[in-house]
Design an enzyme around this catalytic site. Sequence first.
Site, short mmCIF file in Angstrom:
data_model
loop_
_atom_site.label_atom_id
_atom_site.label_comp_id
_atom_site.label_asym_id
_atom_site.label_seq_id
_atom_site.Cartn_x
_atom_site.Cartn_y
_atom_site.Cartn_z
N GLU A 12 0.85 -1.19 0.00
CA GLU A 12 0.00 0.00 0.00
C GLU A 12 0.88 1.24 0.00
O GLU A 12 1.98 1.24 0.56
CB GLU A 12 -0.86 -0.02 1.27
N ASP A 14 0.44 5.24 1.03
CA ASP A 14 -0.35 6.37 1.51
C ASP A 14 0.17 7.60 0.79
O ASP A 14 1.25 8.10 1.10
CB ASP A 14 -0.20 6.53 3.03
N GLU A 17 -0.51 11.86 3.77
CA GLU A 17 -1.00 11.94 5.14
C GLU A 17 -0.59 13.33 5.62
O GLU A 17 0.61 13.63 5.65
CB GLU A 17 -0.36 10.88 6.02
N HIS A 28 3.98 1.10 2.41
CA HIS A 28 3.87 -0.06 3.30
C HIS A 28 4.18 -1.30 2.44
O HIS A 28 3.32 -1.77 1.70
CB HIS A 28 2.46 -0.18 3.89
#
Length: 89
Positions: A12, A14, A17, A28
Site C-alpha cells: 500500500e 499512503d 497523510e 507499506h
Amino acid sequence: MGAGKYGSCCAEMDIWEANSMATAYTPHACDINGQLKCEGIDCGDNSKGERYEGVCDKDGCDINPYRMGNPDFYGRGPQYAIDTLKPMT
C-alpha cells in the site's frame, strides 16, 4: 475494527497523510507479490501481539520533509515553500 477469520494483505502507498503543519508519504511494503487472503500470523494481528510478524509492514517507512532536513518546506505561513494557510488545488 472488524473481526473474522481472514484478512487481506497487499502493498500500500499512503499518497498523502497531512494536516496544516505536517505532511508525509508512506509506503507499506509486503513480503509477497500481489494480494494475499491471510489468516493467523500472516495477517499481523494487533490484538494478539503479532503486528510485526505479518507479511506486510503496517507502520511503513514514511518520507517527512521536516525529518529529512527541510523544516521550511510545509507549514502555516509565508515562510514555508508550501503555505497551508493558502488554498491548495
